[in-house]
Design an enzyme around this catalytic site. Sequence first.
Site, PDB file in Angstrom:
ATOM      1  N   GLU A   1       0.826  -1.201   0.000  1.00 21.20           N
ATOM      2  CA  GLU A   1       0.000   0.000   0.000  1.00 21.20           C
ATOM      3  C   GLU A   1       0.863   1.255   0.000  1.00 21.20           C
ATOM      4  OE1 GLU A   1      -3.166   2.047   3.071  1.00 21.20           O
ATOM      5  OE2 GLU A   1      -3.508  -0.010   2.407  1.00 21.20           O
TER       6      GLU A   1
ATOM      7  N   HIS B   1       1.764   4.355   1.487  1.00 20.22           N
ATOM      8  CA  HIS B   1       1.478   4.708   2.885  1.00 20.22           C
ATOM      9  C   HIS B   1       2.685   5.378   3.513  1.00 20.22           C
ATOM     10  CE1 HIS B   1       0.061   4.266   7.039  1.00 20.22           C
ATOM     11  NE2 HIS B   1      -1.119   3.965   6.528  1.00 20.22           N
TER      12      HIS B   1
ATOM     13  N   ASP C   1      -3.449   3.969  -2.379  1.00 25.35           N
ATOM     14  CA  ASP C   1      -4.225   4.776  -1.432  1.00 25.35           C
ATOM     15  C   ASP C   1      -4.086   6.230  -1.878  1.00 25.35           C
ATOM     16  OD1 ASP C   1      -4.815   6.488   0.905  1.00 25.35           O
ATOM     17  OD2 ASP C   1      -5.105   4.562   1.923  1.00 25.35           O
TER      18      ASP C   1
ATOM     19  N   HIS D   1      -2.961   8.995   0.596  1.00 21.79           N
ATOM     20  CA  HIS D   1      -1.571   8.900   1.012  1.00 21.79           C
ATOM     21  C   HIS D   1      -0.595   9.261  -0.109  1.00 21.79           C
ATOM     22  CE1 HIS D   1      -2.711   7.650   4.889  1.00 21.79           C
ATOM     23  NE2 HIS D   1      -3.039   6.408   4.600  1.00 21.79           N
TER      24      HIS D   1
ATOM     25  N   GLU E   1     -12.643   3.631   2.235  1.00 22.85           N
ATOM     26  CA  GLU E   1     -12.006   3.314   3.515  1.00 22.85           C
ATOM     27  C   GLU E   1     -12.348   4.415   4.527  1.00 22.85           C
ATOM     28  OE1 GLU E   1      -7.701   1.523   4.813  1.00 22.85           O
ATOM     29  OE2 GLU E   1      -7.699   3.431   3.741  1.00 22.85           O
TER      30      GLU E   1
END
Length: 281
Positions: free
Chosen positions: A136, A138, A166, A169, A248
């Site tokens: 991910e 992040h 993501d 992010h 999310e």
Amino acid sequence: MKVSICTITFRHHLISLGEIAAWAQSNDFQGIELWGAHARNLAQQPDRNAEWLDGYGLSVPMISDYLPIDADAETLRRKTVELCRLARRWRTRKIRTFAGNRGSLATSAEDRQRTVERLKEICEITASYGIHLLAETHPKTLADTAASTMQLIEEVDHPYFAINFDTLHVWEGGDDPVAVHRTMKPHIRHYHLKNIVDRADLSVFEPANVYAAAGSRQGMTALFEGCVDYGRFLSEISGDPQAEASLEWFGNDCLDILRRDRRQVRQVIEAREPARRTVNF
């Protein structure tokens, strides 16, 4: 584009997977992304599996977990095999993890190489199950900026290694999500969609805060009310019928927020779809 909810949203709720599935079905979601902790606990309920979820017209696009990159090789192997078996039970070919627990600038070349080697080892295991390992994007990982993430893809260099994009992010890392997406798209297998009121609020997503029942939710906001321009980003990805994304949400009023966000996502996508031709006879 297929849109899912995440069971991590309900980490502090007294609610069953059946209730979550019924709600998701009635609110135009196509899937439920399972948090790794929930997938493991559900192993005690053999009647809860992919076939059961089929009854709601839903699927599990991905299991999101945190494989112990820094553990000894045998522990990492055992945890990876366990997660692959859970993924097989839910008929998903994607598991998500983080690329270490330190940011790219705080990681030495030696430590980076060690993490890369561990990710390769994990990919060898997941590949034997036909499952992709997704790192991910992040903060405080080796996928904290677009440049480091692209470098990581090159370093791991495995056909079963991919990215969970993501969007927030990516923006947090100082990059334009749309521009990064155009470069990274061949390696992306899933999207996480969430937003924030202000860059100053980003610490609200720190794991220690997110997972605390009494943690702050200040700054978390509905998808189309924050800093990231999701109208623009969804226009970029909505034309791909294979795209899979999860809303999310970690904040309060989860059912109301997710219901509204799903409706607005659908409206944005439909507004960008080409008009269908009709034939008059």
